[in-house]
Design a protein around this motif. Structure first.
Motif, PDB file in Angstrom:
ATOM      1  N   GLY A 113       0.814  -1.201   0.000  1.00  0.00           N
ATOM      2  CA  GLY A 113       0.000   0.000   0.000  1.00  0.00           C
ATOM      3  C   GLY A 113       0.853   1.257   0.000  1.00  0.00           C
ATOM      4  O   GLY A 113       2.080   1.217   0.117  1.00  0.00           O
ATOM      5  N   SER A 131       0.817   5.724   1.134  1.00  0.00           N
ATOM      6  CA  SER A 131       0.310   6.595   2.190  1.00  0.00           C
ATOM      7  C   SER A 131      -0.985   7.266   1.749  1.00  0.00           C
ATOM      8  O   SER A 131      -1.290   7.353   0.551  1.00  0.00           O
ATOM      9  CB  SER A 131       1.344   7.668   2.542  1.00  0.00           C
ATOM     10  OG  SER A 131       1.500   8.562   1.454  1.00  0.00           O
ATOM     11  N   ALA A 132      -1.735   7.758   2.743  1.00  0.00           N
ATOM     12  CA  ALA A 132      -3.016   8.395   2.445  1.00  0.00           C
ATOM     13  C   ALA A 132      -2.840   9.642   1.601  1.00  0.00           C
ATOM     14  O   ALA A 132      -3.759  10.049   0.881  1.00  0.00           O
ATOM     15  CB  ALA A 132      -3.731   8.740   3.751  1.00  0.00           C
ATOM     16  N   SER A 190      -0.726   9.998  -0.887  1.00  0.00           N
ATOM     17  CA  SER A 190      -0.271   9.709  -2.248  1.00  0.00           C
ATOM     18  C   SER A 190      -1.351  10.085  -3.256  1.00  0.00           C
ATOM     19  O   SER A 190      -2.542   9.868  -3.010  1.00  0.00           O
ATOM     20  CB  SER A 190       0.062   8.222  -2.394  1.00  0.00           C
ATOM     21  OG  SER A 190       1.123   7.859  -1.543  1.00  0.00           O
ATOM     22  N   ALA A 211      -4.661   7.927  -4.190  1.00  0.00           N
ATOM     23  CA  ALA A 211      -4.734   6.772  -3.299  1.00  0.00           C
ATOM     24  C   ALA A 211      -6.181   6.385  -3.008  1.00  0.00           C
ATOM     25  O   ALA A 211      -7.026   7.238  -2.724  1.00  0.00           O
ATOM     26  CB  ALA A 211      -3.990   7.067  -1.999  1.00  0.00           C
ATOM     27  N   VAL A 212      -6.474   5.092  -3.087  1.00  0.00           N
ATOM     28  CA  VAL A 212      -7.819   4.572  -2.847  1.00  0.00           C
ATOM     29  C   VAL A 212      -7.844   3.894  -1.480  1.00  0.00           C
ATOM     30  O   VAL A 212      -7.122   2.915  -1.259  1.00  0.00           O
ATOM     31  CB  VAL A 212      -8.227   3.562  -3.936  1.00  0.00           C
ATOM     32  CG1 VAL A 212      -9.613   2.981  -3.639  1.00  0.00           C
ATOM     33  CG2 VAL A 212      -8.208   4.217  -5.312  1.00  0.00           C
ATOM     34  N   PRO A 213      -8.642   4.383  -0.534  1.00  0.00           N
ATOM     35  CA  PRO A 213      -8.692   3.753   0.791  1.00  0.00           C
ATOM     36  C   PRO A 213      -9.473   2.444   0.765  1.00  0.00           C
ATOM     37  O   PRO A 213     -10.537   2.351   0.153  1.00  0.00           O
ATOM     38  CB  PRO A 213      -9.401   4.799   1.652  1.00  0.00           C
ATOM     39  CG  PRO A 213     -10.254   5.560   0.677  1.00  0.00           C
ATOM     40  CD  PRO A 213      -9.493   5.580  -0.621  1.00  0.00           C
ATOM     41  N   THR A 229      -7.314   0.403   7.786  1.00  0.00           N
ATOM     42  CA  THR A 229      -7.420   1.039   6.477  1.00  0.00           C
ATOM     43  C   THR A 229      -6.058   1.099   5.825  1.00  0.00           C
ATOM     44  O   THR A 229      -5.061   1.511   6.448  1.00  0.00           O
ATOM     45  CB  THR A 229      -7.994   2.454   6.596  1.00  0.00           C
ATOM     46  OG1 THR A 229      -9.302   2.395   7.191  1.00  0.00           O
ATOM     47  CG2 THR A 229      -8.108   3.113   5.225  1.00  0.00           C
ATOM     48  N   TYR A 245      -4.109   1.968   1.775  1.00  0.00           N
ATOM     49  CA  TYR A 245      -4.343   2.798   0.589  1.00  0.00           C
ATOM     50  C   TYR A 245      -3.665   2.161  -0.622  1.00  0.00           C
ATOM     51  O   TYR A 245      -2.495   1.771  -0.569  1.00  0.00           O
ATOM     52  CB  TYR A 245      -3.828   4.215   0.830  1.00  0.00           C
ATOM     53  CG  TYR A 245      -4.577   4.921   1.932  1.00  0.00           C
ATOM     54  CD1 TYR A 245      -5.704   5.693   1.653  1.00  0.00           C
ATOM     55  CD2 TYR A 245      -4.190   4.779   3.270  1.00  0.00           C
ATOM     56  CE1 TYR A 245      -6.415   6.315   2.667  1.00  0.00           C
ATOM     57  CE2 TYR A 245      -4.902   5.397   4.287  1.00  0.00           C
ATOM     58  CZ  TYR A 245      -6.013   6.157   3.987  1.00  0.00           C
ATOM     59  OH  TYR A 245      -6.724   6.771   4.986  1.00  0.00           O
ATOM     60  N   ALA A 251     -14.384  -0.571  -0.063  1.00  0.00           N
ATOM     61  CA  ALA A 251     -13.728   0.604  -0.632  1.00  0.00           C
ATOM     62  C   ALA A 251     -14.803   1.544  -1.154  1.00  0.00           C
ATOM     63  O   ALA A 251     -15.897   1.115  -1.527  1.00  0.00           O
ATOM     64  CB  ALA A 251     -12.787   0.194  -1.767  1.00  0.00           C
TER      65      ALA A 251
END
Length: 512
Positions: free
Chosen positions: A432, A434-435, A437, A440-442, A449, A451, A471
């Motif tokens: 994954g 980082s949030a 990025s 980014a898709v959580p 969670t 990403y 998601a």
């Protein structure tokens, strides 16, 4: 005799008044609107029944079967032996995964396939009927009435039969058919399965023997044609082939690879698939990654796409040969929420299945069983029109196309794949981003969670216990199960979701 005449005169009178109203544009009623907005409605089936493959089948005696195990979203514990079907009631759509395999013997291999909803039309593009190769078509009918099934075969040079081959599958039963009897000596076979009534669920068991040396066994699910497909879990370390078939019209196909560098075209991945024929693309050199990658198949017409991968196993007893491990993969389903099994259950199921006595022993005494198992989850967020730059930024920047492959290997005729590098089955190419990025898709998984970078397959630990993956935008997911055995490492993938059902809920709008 006067009544019909009176009715006719009355009708003419009304017609005359209507014509006059149309001519003047005025009557008591104004002009009607083009449509009337409806309201969202919901409808739930009283029950949803899925058929499950119950075991591997001995091609020389189809009544001789191996024990399998099933995980179901409806059960708190795995079910052994595997049930013939699972049923959800009250609008609940169940999900089921069946593990079949043998830790040794002539049918050595491990396959994870989904319990599937019956369909009236489906395709399978895995297997061969050449010398040493066996292909068993398994048809299951969980419904209350018999179904007449028609099977058409297709090869590299077109259709293989002028009239469909037919078999009747009784209610609440399954039938195994040896396809070599219908379509002999075919190295690149695809079959179209059509059924009447409520339909059937279908799978194909494909295996190969090189003399007395087992060359792997895999069980593949039937699929539906589409213009855009993503196949998860292809092992870049093995020797792989993508088999394509175009049901109607010549199809222009383009294949891309998604790995830790992002999405890039497959070398030699542009081709035309002639109507009613099969075509195979070699995938050697598709990626430098060491863990599973994804293939994106795009075409201007609906095509069928499935892969087969072989890897080198342990040395064969008393010979300078080796066992071969074989696996297959099919297109994954887009989802925003799904139930997934836990790692503990899957690893227990794999150990149990692979530890059973082989139903077909090898000619020389060989070891069997399993020493370790591991289950992971492969996640993929598709690249959208605005994500190309994001996918490149999240990769390592090396977006050059893979080299054009050499001659297509014949993996259904005594193949000799390159040695498979060893390593930890849990190693991941990406866990994954980082949030912060870009793009980014959580994804929520097991209470945490992570990403995803669009276009980059992400391999993560599967939670210990069953749970949900969700998601905010559609993603694809596949469970990857590997097992170390005395005959080599076996690997299989299962696409998360319910086969044959593409949506859990939807809206219905009526227009008056």
């Amino acid at each position: 005799m006067t009544t019909p005449r009176t009715a006719t005169l009355a009708a003419l009178g009304v017609a005359g008044i209507a014509a006059a109203a149309l001519a003047t544009g005025s009557l008591l009623v104004g002009s009607a609107p083009a449509s009337v907005d409806g309201t969202a409605q919901s409808a739930h089936p009283s029950q949803v029944q899925l058929a499950c493959p119950t075991a591997l089948v001995d091609p020389f005696n189809t009544s001789n079967v191996a024990t399998a195990a099933t995980w179901s979203s409806l059960s708190s514990a795995p079910i052994t032996p595997a049930p013939a079907s699972i049923t959800g009631t009250g609008g609940v759509i169940p999900t089921g995964l069946t593990l079949v395999g043998q830790g040794g013997g002539e049918l050595a291999g491990l396959s994870a396939v989904g319990c599937a909803a019956p369909r009236t039309s489906q395709w399978i593009a895995v297997g061969a009927t050449t010398s040493g190769a066996d292909m068993v078509l398994i048809l299951s009918n969980p419904g209350p009435t018999a179904s007449v099934v028609s099977v058409d075969g297709y090869g590299a040079f077109g259709p293989l039969n002028a009239a469909p081959r037919q078999v009747t599958v009784a209610a609440n039963s399954s039938v195994s058919v040896l396809l070599a009897g219908w379509f002999p000596d075919e190295n690149s076979l695809a079959v179209h399965v059509q059924a009447d009534g409520g339909g059937v669920s279908a799978w194909a068991q494909a295996s190969l023997m090189n003399g007395e040396v087992p060359q792997g066994t895999t069980l593949a699910s039937a699929i539906a044609p589409a213009t855009t497909q993503t196949i998860l879990g292809v092992d870049p370390k093995g020797t792989s082939l993508l088999r394509l078939v175009s049901p109607s019209g010549d199809a222009h196909v383009s294949v891309s690879v998604a790995d830790s560098t992002g999405v890039h075209p497959l070398g030699g991945g542009n081709a035309t698939v002639a109507e009613g024929s099969t075509l195979e693309m070699p995938l050697d050199g598709a990626s430098k990654d060491s863990t599973p990658i994804a293939l994106i198949v795009s075409s201007d017409r609906e095509v069928v796409a499935q892969t087969t991968t072989i890897t080198l196993g342990a040395p064969w007893a008393e010979r300078a040969n080796a066992w071969i491990m074989r696996s297959s993969a099919a297109p994954a389903t887009l989802l925003t929420q799904a139930v997934i099994p836990g790692r503990a259950s899957l690893e227990t199921m794999a150990s149990s299945v692979l530890s059973t006595k082989p139903i077909r022993q090898t000619s020389l005494e060989t070891k069997s069983g399993v020493s370790s198992t591991h289950a992971s989850l492969l996640l993929y967020a598709p690249v959208t029109d605005g994500d190309e730059a994001v996918a490149q930024e999240n990769g390592d920047g090396e977006q050059s196309a893979a080299p054009t492959p050499a001659v297509t290997p014949n993996i259904w005729a005594s193949p000799s794949p390159s040695p498979t590098p060893t390593g930890d089955a849990g190693d991941a190419q990406s866990t994954g981003v980082s949030a912060s990025s870009p793009g980014a898709v959580p994804v929520t998984l097991g209470g945490r969670t992570l990403y995803l970078a669009p276009g980059v397959p992400t391999l993560v630990e599967l939670p210990e216990a069953a749970g949900q993956v969700s998601a905010p935008t559609p993603i694809q997911a596949a469970v990857v199960i590997s097992a170390d055995t005395a005959v080599g490492r076996m690997t299989t993938t299962w696409n998360v979701g319910t086969e044959g059902i593409s949506a859990v809920s939807g809206s219905i709008r009526t227009v008056n």
